[in-house]
Enzyme design. Sequence first.
Site, PDB file in Angstrom:
ATOM      1  N   ARG A 128     -16.302  15.142  94.237  1.00  6.19           N
ATOM      2  CA  ARG A 128     -15.253  16.162  94.427  1.00  6.19           C
ATOM      3  C   ARG A 128     -13.979  15.804  93.674  1.00  6.19           C
ATOM      4  O   ARG A 128     -13.359  16.677  93.059  1.00  6.19           O
ATOM      5  CB  ARG A 128     -14.954  16.360  95.913  1.00  6.19           C
ATOM      6  CG  ARG A 128     -16.042  17.102  96.640  1.00  6.19           C
ATOM      7  CD  ARG A 128     -15.727  17.246  98.109  1.00  6.19           C
ATOM      8  NE  ARG A 128     -15.568  15.920  98.701  1.00  6.19           N
ATOM      9  CZ  ARG A 128     -14.760  15.631  99.708  1.00  6.19           C
ATOM     10  NH1 ARG A 128     -14.033  16.565 100.264  1.00  6.19           N
ATOM     11  NH2 ARG A 128     -14.685  14.409 100.180  1.00  6.19           N
TER      12      ARG A 128
ATOM     13  N   ASN B 133     -17.024  19.440 100.625  1.00  4.01           N
ATOM     14  CA  ASN B 133     -18.339  19.009 101.102  1.00  4.01           C
ATOM     15  C   ASN B 133     -18.826  20.015 102.134  1.00  4.01           C
ATOM     16  O   ASN B 133     -18.035  20.597 102.868  1.00  4.01           O
ATOM     17  CB  ASN B 133     -18.259  17.631 101.760  1.00  4.01           C
ATOM     18  CG  ASN B 133     -18.222  16.509 100.762  1.00  4.01           C
ATOM     19  OD1 ASN B 133     -18.575  16.673  99.605  1.00  4.01           O
ATOM     20  ND2 ASN B 133     -17.791  15.351 101.204  1.00  4.01           N
TER      21      ASN B 133
END
Length: 102
Positions: A27, A45
């Site tokens: 990320r 997530n």
Amino acid sequence: MQTDRNDGMLEMRLVRVHGRVQGTGYREACVRRAQELGVTGWVRNRMDEAVEAMLQGSPEQLADMCAWLSEGMSAALVEELEVTEVKPPFARFDSFERLPTE
């Protein structure tokens, strides 16, 4: 409200990245790459161990970002990329950020 010449070409995609992508820095790398490309939106997530991203930009920017997402990064193992086109009208994002887990 400010407009620019690319407003007519602004597109949006919802992308789900499946594989070994959580716990790898994926990320954070995604945020950096999106900022480099000028893509706006968010990444987070998911509880199912996938990573989900909402991407907004020109067709070329989105193609470049999706290509990066599918390659991932050295610590990640991308098995599948699910890309869904989001039809207008949609709100315009000002930046790209990391959101909490869904």
